[in-house]
Motif scaffolding. Sequence first.
Motif, short mmCIF file in Angstrom:
data_model
loop_
_atom_site.label_atom_id
_atom_site.label_comp_id
_atom_site.label_asym_id
_atom_site.label_seq_id
_atom_site.Cartn_x
_atom_site.Cartn_y
_atom_site.Cartn_z
N SER A 226 24.10 -45.60 25.37
CA SER A 226 24.13 -46.69 25.92
C SER A 226 22.38 -46.78 26.26
O SER A 226 22.42 -46.31 26.54
N GLU A 227 22.67 -48.50 26.60
CA GLU A 227 20.89 -48.36 27.48
C GLU A 227 21.22 -48.74 29.35
O GLU A 227 22.05 -49.32 29.45
N ASN A 228 20.35 -48.59 30.13
CA ASN A 228 20.31 -48.98 31.13
C ASN A 228 21.00 -50.80 30.78
O ASN A 228 20.74 -51.20 30.62
N LYS A 229 22.45 -50.94 31.91
CA LYS A 229 22.85 -52.25 31.62
C LYS A 229 23.15 -53.08 30.93
O LYS A 229 23.62 -54.01 30.56
N LYS A 230 23.07 -52.13 29.98
CA LYS A 230 23.34 -52.79 28.24
C LYS A 230 24.44 -51.48 28.05
O LYS A 230 24.38 -50.50 26.88
N PRO A 231 25.26 -51.06 28.16
CA PRO A 231 27.01 -50.31 27.68
C PRO A 231 26.88 -50.69 26.03
O PRO A 231 26.84 -51.66 25.89
N TYR A 232 27.19 -49.15 25.67
CA TYR A 232 27.35 -49.22 24.25
C TYR A 232 28.68 -49.00 24.06
O TYR A 232 29.16 -47.91 24.81
N LYS A 233 29.74 -50.04 23.52
CA LYS A 233 31.11 -50.07 23.04
C LYS A 233 31.36 -49.85 21.65
O LYS A 233 30.69 -50.27 20.65
N GLU B 209 16.81 -42.46 30.80
CA GLU B 209 17.10 -43.56 30.88
C GLU B 209 18.38 -43.72 31.56
O GLU B 209 18.84 -44.50 32.96
N THR C 60 33.21 -47.20 25.96
CA THR C 60 31.75 -46.75 26.49
C THR C 60 31.69 -45.14 25.91
O THR C 60 31.98 -44.36 26.65
#
Length: 611
Positions: free
Chosen positions: A567-574, A482, A562
């Motif tokens: 992270s997922e698509n369109k959902k950055p993990y910060k 992904e 980040t």
Amino acid sequence: MRLLLIHSDHIEYETRKKTKVAEENVVPKDALDEALTVFCAVESVDEENIEDAVRQAVDEIVATAGQLGTTNIMIYPYAHLSADLASPEAAVSALRGIEDALARKGGFVVKRAPFGWYKAFSISCKGHPLSELSRTIVPGEGAAAEKKEIEHEFFVLTPEGERKNVDDYLKEDTRFASLIRKELGHPGQEGGEPVHVDLMRGKELVDYEPRSDVGNLRWMPRGKLIRDLLSDYILARVLDYGGMPVETPVMYDLGDRAISEHAAKFGERQYRFRSGNRDMMLRFAACFGMFCTMHDMHISPNTLPMKLYELSTYSFRHEQKGEVIGLKRLRAFTMPDMHTLCRDVDDALASFEEQLAIGWQSGVDLETPLVGAFRCTRDFFDQYELWVKEIVAKSGVPMLIELLSERSHYWIAKVDLAAIDAQGRPIENPTVQIDVESADRFDIKYYTPEGAEVHPPILHCSPTGSLERVICAMLENTATEEVPSFPTWLAPTQVRLVPVAGRHVCFAEEIGTRLNAAGLRADVDDRDESVNKKVREAGMDWVPYVAVIGDQEAETGRLTVTVRRLSENKKPYKESMSEDELIQAVKMETTGKPFRPLYTPRLLSKKPRFI
RNA sequence: GCCGCUGUGGCUUAGCGGUAUAGCGGCUGAUUCGUAAUCAGCAGGUCGGGGGUUCAAGUCCCCCCAGCGGCUCCA
């Protein structure tokens, strides 16, 4: 064999003077009207299978004569058509073969100018579109192979030692099933363009070079870095295993008997050229250099098994044009090549097992899942069935077994580990092979305490397969991810620092300098662009850690990072981290893996575009 | 190598008989920005190469080159 076919109103020749290789009992002077004149150069490759070269040449001549509606044929030996000639004996036998075969067909008037004479000749060419044709003939391996009729038997061995029918696996949706389908010739659906071809250029790794030959690539800094890191990885594994690095020449003299014999086994798949008065070839693996080294060494059985290693940069194989594609099949590629001189077959089996384990491990380390096929002669299997079952058990996964009714190459047993591409086709990578011919051919030997001469088995091993194919497999794997990425230790940039405004660049550079000093590849996007855009582009560069640097960071000393892998698509993990925590996070992921510094400028404003 | 498809500025592409579109990228200027594209202007193409048909050819035909699919092959 090279042919130049001229539809001529008239051809005549007259012998003037003998050369050293002149044919005897010849027709010294002759002529033919309304003739197909066949200028012909017999080449060294033709010697592998003169009959087939002759057969193909005759087919070609008959077809052309038919098209032109002529029945008169003048065969004219013409050495200047090729830089890589056959021996005079072979040439004469081929020319006579063509002459006889045409005569036997009936309906032709066939004449042949003598071989090995200086001749005067005159020819008048008709000049219509088909009146001048050239042809290159290569004797078929196919024709030679047909005579042998090797039978192949396939089955699957499980780690538990169970023998299973391949049909049980055909319908499965697994990598292993993909391998079996391909090996058994079950066609997959037609694929589109391979993912990796787009990515190799799009990510500024490696590109085609139209000004070179087909299948010779140019590497850009980011790709060069990945390739160098992979070579560091393999070198570390090989050294750990006790291999000794060497480096040997890329070209060899075909005048040498062992070289030409070994080369002849592989037909036309070589780059050949003439250098001065020598016929040369480019190596297709590092075998030549290492075998020559072993031949010249004084070998004691006490130092066996002995492992020599070379990163074969490059290995050259003149694959057919239609077979060359992206990073998967090349004419010039980088192959890690290790050769192990063993004491005897038992010794070879033990080393084989160790090297197979290195191959499997590379699939784990490089994150390119592998499936395996073991191939051997039926004789070998009958004798070592228990050992085969043992290596499958140790592999821990089912393996495809292929039994050959007789030996067709130099190996009696080999294992191929393959990644699977996005279209479900295998990318053959690591391999180990037991070679029982080369020690004889290259006269590599040791003496037993009793004084007996032994030409021992040699293992060929590529611990990862070609570096190009490793990268190919990685890029193909991203098709199913992904959020695609490289393993962090291979990421051309590991940390991207994004200053918010011009006044933050200096601070970001200071952090970058400290990260670099700590052994991280960090760069700073100091361009006059919006933060949004710079973050977006960091994502498109697949940078694993991205930190925006502004007033907040300057005050608190903490970074909001980040993390691409989480992270997922369109959902950055910060995540909020200190500088040290960021360093630790990267180190955690890259521990035990090689490191090289950035190959591109630390300031993105100074990084040129390649694509 | 064989059969088929494709080939337009650095990249992605519109046009498919009347000498060429746009976006990205590049350059210049403005903007100094808080997590996936700030705005404006400018430059850049002998339409893969060669030959032909036509008053006129990216556009039709032929040859060559390259890329992709398939075949064959893959030490």
